[in-house]
Design a protein around this motif. Structure first.
Motif, short mmCIF file in Angstrom:
data_model
loop_
_atom_site.label_atom_id
_atom_site.label_comp_id
_atom_site.label_asym_id
_atom_site.label_seq_id
_atom_site.Cartn_x
_atom_site.Cartn_y
_atom_site.Cartn_z
N PHE A 268 0.80 -1.23 0.00
CA PHE A 268 0.00 0.00 0.00
C PHE A 268 0.84 1.28 0.00
CE2 PHE A 268 0.55 -1.37 4.43
CZ PHE A 268 1.08 -0.24 5.02
N ALA A 269 2.12 1.18 0.33
CA ALA A 269 2.94 2.38 0.53
C ALA A 269 3.13 3.21 -0.73
CB ALA A 269 4.30 1.99 1.10
N PHE A 270 2.92 2.61 -1.92
CA PHE A 270 3.17 3.32 -3.17
C PHE A 270 1.89 3.63 -3.94
CE2 PHE A 270 6.57 0.01 -2.53
CZ PHE A 270 7.41 0.85 -1.82
N ASP A 271 0.76 3.25 -3.37
CA ASP A 271 -0.53 3.50 -4.04
C ASP A 271 -0.87 4.99 -4.03
OD1 ASP A 271 -0.79 0.83 -4.50
OD2 ASP A 271 -2.25 0.46 -2.89
N GLY A 272 -1.60 5.39 -5.04
CA GLY A 272 -2.03 6.78 -5.13
C GLY A 272 -1.01 7.70 -5.78
N ILE A 273 0.07 7.11 -6.32
CA ILE A 273 1.10 7.92 -7.00
C ILE A 273 1.24 7.39 -8.42
CG2 ILE A 273 3.48 8.72 -6.98
CD1 ILE A 273 3.55 8.13 -3.98
N PRO A 274 0.88 8.16 -9.43
CA PRO A 274 0.97 7.68 -10.83
C PRO A 274 2.41 7.39 -11.24
CG PRO A 274 -0.41 9.65 -10.65
CD PRO A 274 0.30 9.51 -9.34
N GLU A 275 2.54 6.52 -12.22
CA GLU A 275 3.87 6.23 -12.76
C GLU A 275 4.50 7.49 -13.36
OE1 GLU A 275 3.89 3.03 -15.53
OE2 GLU A 275 3.26 1.52 -14.06
N GLU A 276 5.84 7.51 -13.28
CA GLU A 276 6.67 8.60 -13.82
C GLU A 276 6.44 9.93 -13.09
OE1 GLU A 276 6.25 8.80 -18.05
OE2 GLU A 276 7.02 6.78 -18.37
N SER A 277 5.97 9.84 -11.87
CA SER A 277 5.82 11.04 -11.06
C SER A 277 7.17 11.48 -10.49
CB SER A 277 4.85 10.79 -9.89
OG SER A 277 3.53 10.61 -10.34
N ILE A 278 7.23 12.74 -10.11
CA ILE A 278 8.33 13.22 -9.27
C ILE A 278 7.95 12.91 -7.83
CG2 ILE A 278 9.60 15.26 -8.49
CD1 ILE A 278 9.03 16.53 -11.21
N GLU A 305 10.13 0.04 -8.91
CA GLU A 305 9.41 -0.92 -9.74
C GLU A 305 7.94 -0.54 -9.87
OE1 GLU A 305 8.31 -5.72 -9.85
OE2 GLU A 305 9.61 -4.92 -8.28
N HIS A 306 7.36 -0.06 -8.80
CA HIS A 306 5.93 0.23 -8.78
C HIS A 306 5.60 1.57 -9.45
CE1 HIS A 306 1.86 -0.39 -7.03
NE2 HIS A 306 1.81 0.93 -7.06
N ILE A 307 6.34 2.61 -9.11
CA ILE A 307 6.03 3.96 -9.58
C ILE A 307 6.82 4.35 -10.83
CG2 ILE A 307 6.04 6.42 -8.93
CD1 ILE A 307 5.63 5.57 -6.04
N LYS A 308 8.02 3.82 -10.96
CA LYS A 308 8.91 4.22 -12.06
C LYS A 308 9.04 5.75 -12.10
CE LYS A 308 7.46 0.23 -14.82
NZ LYS A 308 6.59 -0.30 -13.73
N PRO A 309 9.49 6.34 -11.01
CA PRO A 309 9.51 7.81 -10.93
C PRO A 309 10.43 8.44 -11.96
CG PRO A 309 10.78 6.83 -9.13
CD PRO A 309 10.07 5.71 -9.80
N ASP A 322 22.17 2.56 -6.27
CA ASP A 322 22.16 2.81 -7.71
C ASP A 322 20.73 3.05 -8.17
OD1 ASP A 322 22.51 2.96 -10.40
OD2 ASP A 322 23.23 0.89 -10.68
N TYR A 323 20.44 4.29 -8.53
CA TYR A 323 19.10 4.65 -8.99
C TYR A 323 18.90 4.38 -10.48
CZ TYR A 323 18.83 7.19 -4.55
OH TYR A 323 18.83 7.53 -3.23
N GLY A 324 19.92 3.86 -11.14
CA GLY A 324 19.81 3.59 -12.56
C GLY A 324 19.74 4.87 -13.36
N ASP A 325 18.78 4.93 -14.29
CA ASP A 325 18.66 6.10 -15.18
C ASP A 325 17.78 7.19 -14.59
OD1 ASP A 325 20.20 4.77 -17.04
OD2 ASP A 325 18.46 3.86 -18.04
N ILE A 326 17.30 7.00 -13.38
CA ILE A 326 16.38 7.98 -12.79
C ILE A 326 17.16 9.21 -12.33
CG2 ILE A 326 14.72 8.41 -10.93
CD1 ILE A 326 14.17 5.39 -10.92
N LYS A 327 16.66 10.38 -12.64
CA LYS A 327 17.28 11.63 -12.19
C LYS A 327 17.06 11.79 -10.69
CE LYS A 327 17.19 16.64 -12.92
NZ LYS A 327 16.56 17.75 -13.68
N VAL A 328 18.15 12.15 -9.99
CA VAL A 328 18.06 12.31 -8.54
C VAL A 328 18.53 13.71 -8.16
CG1 VAL A 328 18.83 11.46 -6.29
CG2 VAL A 328 18.47 9.85 -8.18
N ARG A 329 17.75 14.37 -7.29
CA ARG A 329 18.13 15.68 -6.78
C ARG A 329 18.25 15.60 -5.26
NH1 ARG A 329 17.22 21.31 -7.90
NH2 ARG A 329 18.25 22.41 -6.19
N TYR A 330 19.40 16.00 -4.72
CA TYR A 330 19.66 15.90 -3.30
C TYR A 330 19.44 17.24 -2.61
CZ TYR A 330 21.87 11.41 -4.32
OH TYR A 330 22.12 10.12 -4.74
#
Length: 346
Positions: A268-278, A305-309, A322-330
């Motif tokens: 349930f922790a990832f529900d309610g957030i569409p794929e490819e969201s920030i 895996e669930h959200i593919k942010p 390793d976040y892979g190809d996902i853009k990360v802002r610290y």
């Protein structure tokens, strides 16, 4: 027909009267006579009562000496017997139009109609129903049920959806400073103690105007402690999504805060957030605890895996992940930075 006033002692009840008058009914008739007068004469055949036995008993009860009567001496003995039965039968054969009756009873404010045998329990039922409706309204407010829209929710647990606003804040400010800060070109993060944003849940409308002034707002980071009951973890994720969803509907740009605990919370922790969201996550309290770090990494794997942010905003510093190809802002934890600066000065 002429009305005659005849002393009660001269009247004789019919000894085979089939109509039963209970003591309660006689009292109600007596109440009516005392309130409105004796307006219905007793029908008598010679000295025997044909109809009006209840009125006769009520008159005795309240101490009347004489009562109005009409004589029915023109009837034969058989007609007199028949009329006694017919009169009682016709008064019983039809009831009331309940809607009209209730409207009339409601309109009578200064007379207690229960004294005359009318059932006023429907008024208590209406009051009880009104109390129930008021109680439901209080319950709705306590749990913010009026904010929820089942058509804007996702997953088995119906987590409210926080849409992707495609915003990345230049910097972050803790929500406990949002009322006093002059710098509005930042986002508001909720990585603070829970008590700080309980007020947001208790009064979702209170800070809407303030939050609109900033670039964006993170949804609250309600805690998910490992030793919490699962129901509480679900509730805290729900509250985070619900407030974020509501703020968006009120013109505020929102970034969903994603948090989790053990693997069972992944359902349930990832529900309610569409794929490819920030999305935003925190690394606070993870680095120095190997077990906490393993839980964090497992949850991050599941979240990706669930959200593919499209972008992950990380508050609290870098981890070996390793976040892979996902853009990360610290974003730095300003509280930790201030503590470090203080130590260096000391």
């Amino acid at each position: 027909m002429e009305i005659e006033y005849i002393p009660l002692e001269f009247l004789k009840p019919y000894d085979k009267n089939a109509k039963i008058h209970t003591s309660k009914q006689i009292q109600e008739i007596a109440n009516s006579i005392e309130s409105f007068g004796f307006n219905d004469p007793i029908g008598i055949w010679h000295d025997t009562i044909v109809e009006g036995h209840g009125r006769y008993e009520a008159a005795k009860l309240i101490g009347m000496k004489e009562v109005p009567c009409i004589k029915l001496d023109q009837l034969t003995d058989e007609q007199r017997k028949a009329y006694t039965l017919v009169h009682n039968q016709t008064t019983l054969s039809s009831g009331f139009d309940c809607d009209i009756l209730n409207d009339e009873l409601i309109s009578i404010q200064n007379i207690d109609m229960s004294d005359f045998g009318f059932d006023l329990s429907f008024l208590e039922e209406d009051e009880e129903q009104e109390n129930k409706e008021n109680e439901r309204e209080r319950t709705n407010k306590a749990y913010n049920l009026e904010l929820f829209d089942e058509n804007d929710a996702a997953g088995f647990f119906q987590m409210p959806i926080i849409k992707n606003d495609n915003v990345i804040p230049d910097d972050l400010l803790g929500m406990n400073y949002m009322l006093s800060s002059d710098n509005k070109e930042v986002g508001i993060h909720m990585y603070v103690d829970d008590y700080q944003f309980e007020r947001l849940w208790n009064d979702p409308d209170k800070y809407l105007d303030v939050m609109r002034e900033y670039q964006c707002v993170f949804s609250p980071d309600f805690s998910l402690y490992m030793d919490m009951p699962m129901a509480m973890k679900i509730w805290n994720v729900y509250r985070s999504r619900m407030l974020g969803n509501y703020w968006q509907r009120n013109g505020i740009k929102v970034i969903p805060t994603v948090s989790w605990a053990e693997e069972e919370t992944f359902s349930f922790a990832f529900d309610g957030i569409p794929e490819e969201s920030i999305v935003t996550v925190s690394t606070i309290g993870v680095k120095q605890n190997p077990y906490a770090l393993s839980v964090w990494k497992a949850g991050m794997d599941a979240m990706i895996e669930h959200i593919k942010p499209s972008v992950i905003l990380v508050y609290g510093g870098k981890l070996d992940y390793d976040y892979g190809d996902i853009k990360v802002r610290y974003y730095d934890n300003k509280v930790t930075e201030r503590m470090k600066a203080t130590k260096e000065v000391t």
